[in-house]
Scaffold this active site. Structure first.
Site, mmCIF file in Angstrom:
data_model
loop_
_atom_site.group_PDB
_atom_site.id
_atom_site.type_symbol
_atom_site.label_atom_id
_atom_site.label_comp_id
_atom_site.label_asym_id
_atom_site.label_seq_id
_atom_site.Cartn_x
_atom_site.Cartn_y
_atom_site.Cartn_z
ATOM 1 N N ARG A 175 -9.196 4.022 8.912
ATOM 2 C CA ARG A 175 -8.897 2.603 9.142
ATOM 3 C C ARG A 175 -10.016 1.878 9.873
ATOM 4 N NH1 ARG A 175 -6.529 0.792 13.906
ATOM 5 N NH2 ARG A 175 -5.638 -0.887 12.669
ATOM 6 N N ARG A 219 -2.393 -9.219 12.669
ATOM 7 C CA ARG A 219 -2.660 -7.940 11.991
ATOM 8 C C ARG A 219 -3.745 -8.122 10.929
ATOM 9 N NH1 ARG A 219 3.132 -6.405 10.022
ATOM 10 N NH2 ARG A 219 2.138 -4.654 8.978
ATOM 11 N N ARG A 226 10.491 -11.247 4.852
ATOM 12 C CA ARG A 226 11.320 -10.037 4.875
ATOM 13 C C ARG A 226 12.492 -10.174 5.837
ATOM 14 N NH1 ARG A 226 7.107 -5.492 6.195
ATOM 15 N NH2 ARG A 226 6.062 -5.518 4.182
ATOM 16 N N ARG A 286 12.082 -8.783 11.698
ATOM 17 C CA ARG A 286 11.491 -7.944 12.736
ATOM 18 C C ARG A 286 10.358 -8.694 13.427
ATOM 19 N NH1 ARG A 286 10.094 -2.495 9.670
ATOM 20 N NH2 ARG A 286 8.776 -4.060 8.714
ATOM 21 N N LYS A 301 0.812 -1.211 0.000
ATOM 22 C CA LYS A 301 0.000 0.000 0.000
ATOM 23 C C LYS A 301 0.857 1.277 0.000
ATOM 24 C CE LYS A 301 -2.739 0.244 3.494
ATOM 25 N NZ LYS A 301 -2.456 1.526 4.173
#
Ligand SMILES: [Zn+2]
Length: 218
Positions: A88, A172, A127, A161, A13
């Site tokens: 949101r 999430r 990642r 992370r 995004k």
């Protein structure tokens, strides 16, 4: 044009928002940037936000809404803006509707970036970030470093992370489903939503989004 960009974590995004805003010559208004700017400038809203955050509490909607309104009222946003991360949830979407009504403005489009959930998990959980410089980003599958666990740029150690761990990503996504997805129905009822398949190269996704916007404009 006034655009809202929505999409689950991992849909790319932020990247798309930056490209689209540049192509359309409108400001990219990202919630993260709003918070950082308000806190570093020590605005009243920024100070309040800081208090909640340092107490480990969620920042109430009214603070986020206030920051977004202040930003949309800046001269560079007079002819349009692209919202990224705001609204949101439904409360924020209603507040945005109210603000636009009051200021005699209208949204042109809500772009919904769509990515299969397993793909989101794969993208984020793969990642790896360099300990020396967080802008050195790799992916175990899509952009693997030459040597496992070692940064190609500076030789630093790569790590995952906490936020990128699979369980965290699934959590999430749950929050996205329960809080943010309802705004898509809210905007569908206003005939504003265009779904953009967000798989594939970054440039291809930008092109899809741009042609969808041209169709709304026509
Ligand atoms: Zn590095």
């Amino acid at each position: 044009m006034r655009i809202v960009l929505v999409g689950p974590p991992g849909a790319g995004k932020g990247t798309q928002a930056a490209f689209l805003a540049k192509n359309l010559a409108i400001p990219h208004i990202a919630t993260g940037d709003l918070f950082r700017a308000n806190m570093s400038q020590g605005t009243q809203l920024g100070q309040k936000a800081k208090e909640y955050m340092s107490a480990g509490q969620l920042v109430p909607d009214e603070i986020t809404i206030g920051m977004a309104k202040d930003r949309m009222a800046q001269p560079d946003a007079a002819s349009g803006f692209l919202l990224d991360g705001f609204p949101r949830n439904i409360a924020q979407a209603r507040a945005l509707d109210g603000y636009l009504d009051e200021t005699d403005q209208k949204l042109d489009a809500v772009l919904d970036l769509e990515v299969p959930e397993d793909e989101v998990v794969k993208r984020i959980a793969g990642r790896r970030i360099c300990r020396n410089d967080s802008s050195h980003v790799f992916h175990v599958e899509y952009s693997a470093p030459k040597t496992d666990g070692v940064c190609d740029v500076c030789g630093g150690e790569l790590y995952q992370r906490e936020d990128d761990r699979e369980e965290t990503v699934r959590k999430r996504l749950e929050v996205y489903h329960s809080e943010t997805e309802p705004i898509i129905d809210h905007y569908k009822a206003q005939g504003l939503v265009t779904t953009i398949p967000a798989l594939g190269a970054v440039g291809e996704v930008t092109e899809r989004a741009m042609s969808a916007l041209q169709r709304t404009r026509a």
